[in-house]
Write an enzyme that holds these catalytic residues in place. Structure first.
Site, PDB file in Angstrom:
ATOM      1  N   ARG A 169      10.028  79.179  20.988  1.00  0.00           N
ATOM      2  CA  ARG A 169       9.284  79.180  22.251  1.00  0.00           C
ATOM      3  C   ARG A 169       7.801  79.258  21.916  1.00  0.00           C
ATOM      4  NH1 ARG A 169       9.861  84.278  25.982  1.00  0.00           N
ATOM      5  NH2 ARG A 169      11.768  83.316  26.777  1.00  0.00           N
ATOM      6  N   SER A 194      17.153  78.468  32.059  1.00  0.00           N
ATOM      7  CA  SER A 194      16.803  79.818  32.492  1.00  0.00           C
ATOM      8  C   SER A 194      17.225  80.033  33.939  1.00  0.00           C
ATOM      9  CB  SER A 194      15.294  80.041  32.376  1.00  0.00           C
ATOM     10  OG  SER A 194      14.886  79.993  31.032  1.00  0.00           O
ATOM     11  N   LYS A 206       6.781  88.150  28.112  1.00  0.00           N
ATOM     12  CA  LYS A 206       6.723  86.956  28.941  1.00  0.00           C
ATOM     13  C   LYS A 206       6.415  87.372  30.366  1.00  0.00           C
ATOM     14  CE  LYS A 206       9.505  82.997  30.462  1.00  0.00           C
ATOM     15  NZ  LYS A 206      10.856  82.380  30.463  1.00  0.00           N
TER      16      LYS A 206
END
Length: 212
Positions: free
Chosen positions: A35, A104, A133
């Site tokens: 990521r 997600s 995040k």
């Protein structure tokens, strides 16, 4: 695919993404997920290539967040998409049927949409509060995870604030696996942290098999 380690640049981490992945693989991670929201395309591609070479040595899948073209270029095992990224259907069209596509999800509605679109697994969370995040939704907790698990027919990978202390609670709530970031990247001893989490997952699955 029960223990995902997500690599991303975290200022508090002493390790590069490749170094972190190497420690994770030695310790028992079953999936590495790249990521990176801020790096240039050139830097991201370089990192992805290095991770692909590394994961191939351990025979472990590499999943790329968001960037389908990079996943195609390095022949990654698949991609993971969020609600602001390319859709599951678009990713499938580009990648084909043999690649892994994760999505997600933050609630039952988004989980059902992703499942119906053909996602191979769902990244569900945040389960707990996390600082790695920025989340637009509040943590759903184990109860939210349980509700999603009841409604979908693909594996659930729980994410968000998961560590050794709450791992069993997450697995008992129906998660097929977990994805971790700071529990590994910010640990004083990364190798030991990975090994402990991998051991807990293995013991949980063995206990569950013995009960059935």
């Amino acid at each position: 695919m029960s223990f995902y380690v997500i690599t991303q640049n975290i200022s508090s981490s002493r390790l590069s993404q490749v170094e972190l992945a190497h420690s994770a693989l030695k310790g028992g991670a079953t999936v590495i997920q790249l990521r990176e929201k801020e790096a240039s395309s050139e830097v991201l591609l370089k990192t992805a290539r290095e991770l692909k070479e590394l994961t191939a040595r351990f025979d472990v899948p590499l999943i790329i967040n968001d960037h389908v073209q990079i996943a195609l270029e390095i022949d990654a095992a698949g991609v993971h998409v969020g609600d602001e990224d390319i859709s599951v259907k678009e990713a499938r069209t580009l990648l084909g049927e043999k690649k892994i596509i994760g999505a997600s999800c933050t609630d039952v509605r988004s989980a059902l949409v992703a499942w119906d679109a053909g996602a191979d697994y769902l990244g569900v969370g945040p389960i707990y509060q996390t600082g790695t995040k920025r989340c637009k939704v509040a943590p759903i907790g184990p109860s939210g995870l349980f509700e999603i698990k009841k409604r979908v027919g693909v594996p659930i990978i729980a994410i968000g604030g998961i560590n050794e202390s709450n791992l069993k609670e997450v697995l008992l709530s129906g998660a097929d696996g977990v994805a971790v970031i700071s529990a590994i990247s910010e640990a004083p001893d990364v190798d030991m942290a990975v090994a402990r989490i991998a051991k807990l997952i293995k013991e949980f699955k063995e206990d569950k098999n013995n009960e059935s």
